[in-house]
Design a protein around this motif. Structure first.
Motif, short mmCIF file in Angstrom:
data_model
loop_
_atom_site.label_atom_id
_atom_site.label_comp_id
_atom_site.label_asym_id
_atom_site.label_seq_id
_atom_site.Cartn_x
_atom_site.Cartn_y
_atom_site.Cartn_z
N VAL A 3 0.83 -1.20 0.00
CA VAL A 3 0.00 0.00 0.00
C VAL A 3 0.87 1.26 0.00
O VAL A 3 0.63 2.20 -0.76
CB VAL A 3 -0.96 -0.01 1.21
CG1 VAL A 3 -1.60 1.37 1.41
CG2 VAL A 3 -2.03 -1.07 1.01
N GLU A 4 1.89 1.28 0.85
CA GLU A 4 2.76 2.45 0.92
C GLU A 4 3.51 2.66 -0.40
O GLU A 4 3.65 3.78 -0.89
CB GLU A 4 3.75 2.31 2.07
CG GLU A 4 4.72 3.47 2.22
CD GLU A 4 4.06 4.81 2.49
OE1 GLU A 4 4.69 5.85 2.23
OE2 GLU A 4 2.90 4.81 2.97
N ALA A 5 4.00 1.58 -1.00
CA ALA A 5 4.71 1.69 -2.28
C ALA A 5 3.77 2.19 -3.37
O ALA A 5 4.16 3.00 -4.23
CB ALA A 5 5.30 0.34 -2.68
N VAL B 280 18.76 -9.84 10.48
CA VAL B 280 18.66 -10.16 9.06
C VAL B 280 17.32 -9.70 8.51
O VAL B 280 16.26 -10.10 9.00
CB VAL B 280 18.84 -11.67 8.80
CG1 VAL B 280 18.75 -11.97 7.30
CG2 VAL B 280 20.17 -12.14 9.37
N GLN B 281 17.36 -8.85 7.50
CA GLN B 281 16.16 -8.36 6.85
C GLN B 281 16.17 -8.78 5.38
O GLN B 281 17.18 -8.65 4.71
CB GLN B 281 16.08 -6.83 6.92
CG GLN B 281 15.97 -6.26 8.31
CD GLN B 281 14.63 -6.55 8.95
OE1 GLN B 281 13.64 -6.79 8.27
NE2 GLN B 281 14.60 -6.54 10.28
N ALA B 282 15.05 -9.29 4.90
CA ALA B 282 14.94 -9.71 3.49
C ALA B 282 14.05 -8.75 2.72
O ALA B 282 13.06 -8.23 3.26
CB ALA B 282 14.38 -11.13 3.41
N GLY B 283 14.40 -8.52 1.47
CA GLY B 283 13.58 -7.71 0.58
C GLY B 283 13.64 -8.27 -0.82
O GLY B 283 14.64 -8.89 -1.21
N ALA B 284 12.57 -8.10 -1.59
CA ALA B 284 12.55 -8.63 -2.95
C ALA B 284 11.51 -7.91 -3.79
O ALA B 284 10.50 -7.43 -3.28
CB ALA B 284 12.27 -10.13 -2.94
N THR B 285 11.79 -7.86 -5.09
CA THR B 285 10.84 -7.30 -6.06
C THR B 285 10.88 -8.16 -7.31
O THR B 285 11.96 -8.52 -7.79
CB THR B 285 11.20 -5.86 -6.44
OG1 THR B 285 11.22 -5.04 -5.27
CG2 THR B 285 10.18 -5.29 -7.43
N GLY C 51 9.53 -7.24 4.00
CA GLY C 51 10.11 -7.59 5.29
C GLY C 51 9.24 -8.57 6.05
O GLY C 51 8.28 -9.13 5.51
N VAL C 52 9.56 -8.75 7.32
CA VAL C 52 8.83 -9.72 8.13
C VAL C 52 7.37 -9.34 8.30
O VAL C 52 6.53 -10.18 8.59
CB VAL C 52 9.49 -9.89 9.51
CG1 VAL C 52 10.84 -10.55 9.37
CG2 VAL C 52 9.61 -8.55 10.23
N GLY C 53 7.04 -8.09 8.16
CA GLY C 53 5.67 -7.61 8.30
C GLY C 53 5.68 -6.12 8.58
O GLY C 53 6.51 -5.63 9.34
N ALA C 54 4.74 -5.41 7.98
CA ALA C 54 4.75 -3.95 8.10
C ALA C 54 4.47 -3.47 9.51
O ALA C 54 4.81 -2.35 9.86
CB ALA C 54 3.72 -3.34 7.13
N THR C 55 3.85 -4.29 10.33
CA THR C 55 3.60 -3.88 11.72
C THR C 55 4.80 -4.15 12.62
O THR C 55 4.90 -3.60 13.71
CB THR C 55 2.37 -4.60 12.29
OG1 THR C 55 2.54 -6.01 12.14
CG2 THR C 55 1.11 -4.16 11.57
N GLU C 56 5.72 -5.01 12.17
CA GLU C 56 6.93 -5.29 12.94
C GLU C 56 8.12 -4.47 12.45
O GLU C 56 8.96 -4.04 13.24
CB GLU C 56 7.30 -6.78 12.86
CG GLU C 56 6.33 -7.70 13.56
CD GLU C 56 5.17 -8.13 12.65
OE1 GLU C 56 4.27 -8.80 13.14
OE2 GLU C 56 5.19 -7.78 11.45
N HIS C 57 8.20 -4.27 11.13
CA HIS C 57 9.33 -3.54 10.53
C HIS C 57 8.75 -2.68 9.41
O HIS C 57 8.55 -3.14 8.29
CB HIS C 57 10.37 -4.53 9.99
CG HIS C 57 11.60 -3.86 9.43
ND1 HIS C 57 11.73 -3.54 8.10
CD2 HIS C 57 12.74 -3.46 10.03
CE1 HIS C 57 12.92 -2.97 7.89
NE2 HIS C 57 13.54 -2.91 9.06
N SER D 63 10.20 -0.51 4.25
CA SER D 63 10.15 -1.58 3.26
C SER D 63 11.54 -1.93 2.75
O SER D 63 12.26 -1.08 2.21
CB SER D 63 9.26 -1.17 2.08
OG SER D 63 9.32 -2.14 1.05
N ASN D 64 11.91 -3.19 2.89
CA ASN D 64 13.19 -3.65 2.37
C ASN D 64 13.18 -3.79 0.85
O ASN D 64 14.23 -4.00 0.24
CB ASN D 64 13.56 -5.00 2.99
CG ASN D 64 13.74 -4.89 4.49
OD1 ASN D 64 14.27 -3.91 4.99
ND2 ASN D 64 13.30 -5.91 5.22
N ALA D 65 12.01 -3.70 0.24
CA ALA D 65 11.92 -3.77 -1.22
C ALA D 65 12.25 -2.45 -1.88
O ALA D 65 12.77 -2.41 -2.99
CB ALA D 65 10.52 -4.23 -1.64
#
Length: 750
Positions: free
Chosen positions: A278-280, A337-342, A357-363, A366-368
């Protein structure tokens, strides 16, 4: 004597423009102006307050029409002025309108000054009083028109007559937007400082008052260096004004420290990947001209390019290869460790999946889409693309192609650069004379550092920007740029590789398919398809990166499909990447080391986090990429790349010769990144030509005096090194240990 007719003419002009007539005309114009303003004053009523009570939800849909999310409930709680500390109230006045308690709702002097500064190029300035801004927020729209501005001024005067200054200030503080979806000071206090408005300190109040000028740009946790500098200057400006107005003792002012806000926490309903998407999408709409106020006002139906099934596939791949293997709660190192992908369709530019990332409410970050980590060696194919597109040659006149031979000696000083540079290869291994193809397979730093000098760092940067990377203060055209020292997001890298996959025709990643409002419609970003680099150059880079998957550091990404890609591991192992593509799909996967335990997140190493030693791009990122790609392609694909590389690889063919050093300098063991078992669906590489280079690589202080041919018969002599080099900290290279590659050919299609 003068002529009688000339004298008569002068007397006529004097009679026409007497001082009495001019004064009378001026007074008449003043009366007409006053009368006009009074008429406007009578005709413009104070409208019914919108109070944002009519705000609607925004609806976000997957590409298939299924609803992903609804947003739009106003995050606001009205509080009385008696609940806001007096110093915090005064901070807002000091920030926006020092004459607030004296003016009648409109500051003519300030408005005139702002208009003059705008017209004379000294910067766009508003000049609005607090009363005017309250009127705009509470009664009017956000339209930037002359008519709306005139109404605002007239209504402000009337409101100032009808309401007390305290009520106006309370209304302004409660209706203003502070960023982070927070309307009003109570929501802002909780979002930025985790407290109620009644408990805000003077320093915190000054920061919130400073935010109103540019809420998104001034949010400390997501601002760039420029944004942080500007908001700190604004914060100091507010406090200095409070001292000037006699509202804050100078001694107390001197002791105040900038109050760094806490990390943002999204509204309920934005859990998992939804908040990131949504933010993106909102950010993309704003880049297309939709104001943030319009989005927040609601009423939009936004259809995304996100493929619901591929989105689930991407999340499942990250869970399988990363999240299911680590203990975030019990292992502090793993928690960094943070993961991001597109993932992007290279034909349409559609962003079909995004992992933030692990979830928008936790982190929340956006790692993407974040750009604060280096893409490392995933930038090397862009250096090669620039070399091929510009038909660059080595400094001794050889055309650069896949068969061109370079000196792969570790810590070899680059030649021809004004900036000394001598990067170290993985494990400090020296390859000696080595082809560009093998240097790509093995991600040899010394080769690509020399290549970018041969091509020209400025030309390489131009190619990078054409492919879709974003310029920035850290995008310096230096030899180190070859190793990906700038900042880039997975979205950026997916777009750049999508253009390579699309034979050099520009692909712009787009998340929003359409955005429909009751009075307007926003279409997706148009794909112009302009040829930003030649097809020959793009396809030759694809051919080189096929070798990375088939014979090099990216073998763990191989599967029952044809693929090209590149690994990357940044300095100090703070990020690890695999960016790759098939003919149908481009995906960038990255791991970032980030410690979020303090007030400000800090980049940290990935070493010894998810596994012992380095977290290389050819390991977990490549595994995530392969797992996702297999799922997204329903188990595999028979589609092959359609490549046109004639004349683009330095003589044709795809060399994989070892380019080994002379026996006297040959190391006893090669770095352990090499795959020991060929992955499924790979083609057998041609036998290395018998004319493998035999000349020993030069030392940093001397050049070879003989030449030896490369596989195409071209000389391989390196130019004499003349620079005195003090090598900087080298990039942590991309090597991967030699486990057998995964066998994905036996899995059933999904």
């Amino acid at each position: 004597m003068g002529r009688p007719d000339a004298k008569a003419k002068k007397r006529g002009i004097r009679r026409l423009f007497t001082w009495k007539k001019m004064l009378g005309t001026f007074l008449l114009l003043c009366l007409l102006g006053i009368g006009g303003l009074y008429t406007v004053y009578l005709l413009v009523p104070v409208p019914t307050a919108n109070a944002e009570a009519t705000m609607q939800s925004n609806i976000y849909k997957y590409a298939n029409g299924k609803i992903l999310a609804r947003t739009g409930e106003i995050n606001r709680e009205i509080v009385g002025l008696d609940k806001i500390p007096l110093p915090v109230q005064r901070a807002f006045v000091a920030a926006e309108n020092k004459t607030f308690y004296k003016d009648n709702g409109v500051d003519i002097k300030g408005t005139t000054r702002a208009a003059w500064n705008t017209l004379t190029g000294k910067g766009k300035q508003g000049g609005s009083t607090i009363t005017q801004q309250y009127v705009k927020n509470f009664y009017l729209s956000q339209d930037q028109t002359a008519t709306r501005k005139l109404k605002e001024m007239v209504i402000a005067v009337k409101v100032d007559e009808e309401m007390s200054k305290s009520d106006i200030l309370a209304g302004y503080i409660n209706t203003s937007y502070y960023g982070r979806s927070a309307y009003g000071i109570q929501a802002a206090a909780r979002s930025y400082y985790g407290t109620d408005a009644a408990r805000l300190t003077t320093a915190q109040g000054a920061y919130l008052a400073s935010l109103l000028q540019a809420p998104n740009q001034y949010d400390w946790t997501s601002a760039n260096a420029t944004g942080r500098k500007l908001v700190e200057e604004r914060w100091n400006y507010v406090l200095d004004n409070m001292v000037e107005m006699g509202w804050l003792p100078a001694a107390e002012r001197a002791g105040l420290e900038f109050p760094v806000p806490q990390a943002p926490k999204p509204l309920p309903g934005m859990e998992g990947q939804t908040g990131y998407i949504v933010e993106a999408a909102n950010q993309e709409l704003m880049r297309q001209g939709v104001s943030e106020e319009d989005i927040k006002a609601g009423g939009w139906t936004i259809t995304l390019n996100i493929d619901e099934r591929k989105q689930k596939d991407l999340v499942a791949a990250v869970d399988k290869e990363l999240e299911d293997k680590i203990d975030r709660k019990g292992d502090k190192k793993a928690a960094t460790v943070q993961a991001g992908a597109t993932s992007v369709d290279p034909k349409t530019g559609a962003v079909v999946a995004l992992y933030g990332g692990v979830g928008a409410t936790e982190h929340w970050m956006s790692n993407a889409t974040r750009r604060d980590f280096q893409p490392a060696s995933t930038f090397k194919p862009i250096v090669l693309a620039s070399a091929l597109d510009n038909e660059a040659v080595t400094q001794d006149g050889r055309e650069i192609g896949l068969r061109t031979v370079y000196d792969g000696t570790s810590k070899r000083p680059v030649v021809g650069s004004e900036i000394p540079y001598a990067p170290e290869n993985e494990d400090d291994y020296s390859y000696g004379p080595v082809s560009v193809q093998r240097a790509t397979d093995k991600s040899i730093n010394s080769v690509y550092a020399q290549m970018i000098v041969d091509v020209g760092a400025e030309k390489t940067k131009k190619t990078a920007l054409a492919l879709g990377l974003k310029d920035g203060q850290d995008f310096e055209p230096t030899p180190a740029m070859a190793l990906g020292t700038m900042g880039a997001s997975t979205l950026d890298m997916a777009g750049a590789y999508a253009t390579l996959d699309n034979h050099g025709a520009k692909v712009t990643p787009t998340l929003v398919k359409t955005a429909q409002h009751h009075d307007r419609r926003v279409e997706a970003v148009r794909q112009g398809g302009e040829q930003v680099i030649s097809r020959r150059a793009a396809d030759t880079v694809t051919k080189a990166m096929k070798g990375v998957v088939e014979n090099g550091s990216g073998f763990r990404a191989a599967g029952d499909y044809e693929a090209a890609g590149k690994t990357g591991t940044s300095e100090n192992n703070r990020s690890a990447w695999f960016v790759g593509y098939t003919p149908e799909l481009v995906t960038a996967v990255a791991l970032f080391g980030e410690d979020t335990s303090g007030k400000i997140a800090e980049q940290v190493t990935l070493t010894d986090t998810i596994e012992p030693g380095r977290a290389n791009g050819g390991r977990v990122p490549a595994k995530i990429w392969g797992e996702y790609t297999e799922r997204a392609l329903n188990g595999g694909s028979d589609t092959a790349f359609d490549l046109e590389t004639s004349g683009g690889d330095g003589g044709g063919g795809e060399p994989t010769g070892t380019g080994s050093p002379t026996p006297t300098e040959e190391p006893t063991q090669e770095p352990t990144e090499t795959a020991t078992t060929p992955p499924a669906r790979t083609t057998t590489a041609p036998t290395p030509p018998p004319t493998s280079p035999t000349t020993a690589p030069p030392t940093p202080t001397e050049a070879p005096t003989t030449t030896s041919p490369d596989p195409t018969g071209e000389p391989t002599r390196e130019p004499t090194n003349t620079a005195t080099v003090q090598p900087p900290d080298p990039e942590v290279p991309d090597g991967d240990e030699g486990a057998a590659p995964p066998d994905r050919t036996t899995r059933q299609p999904r």
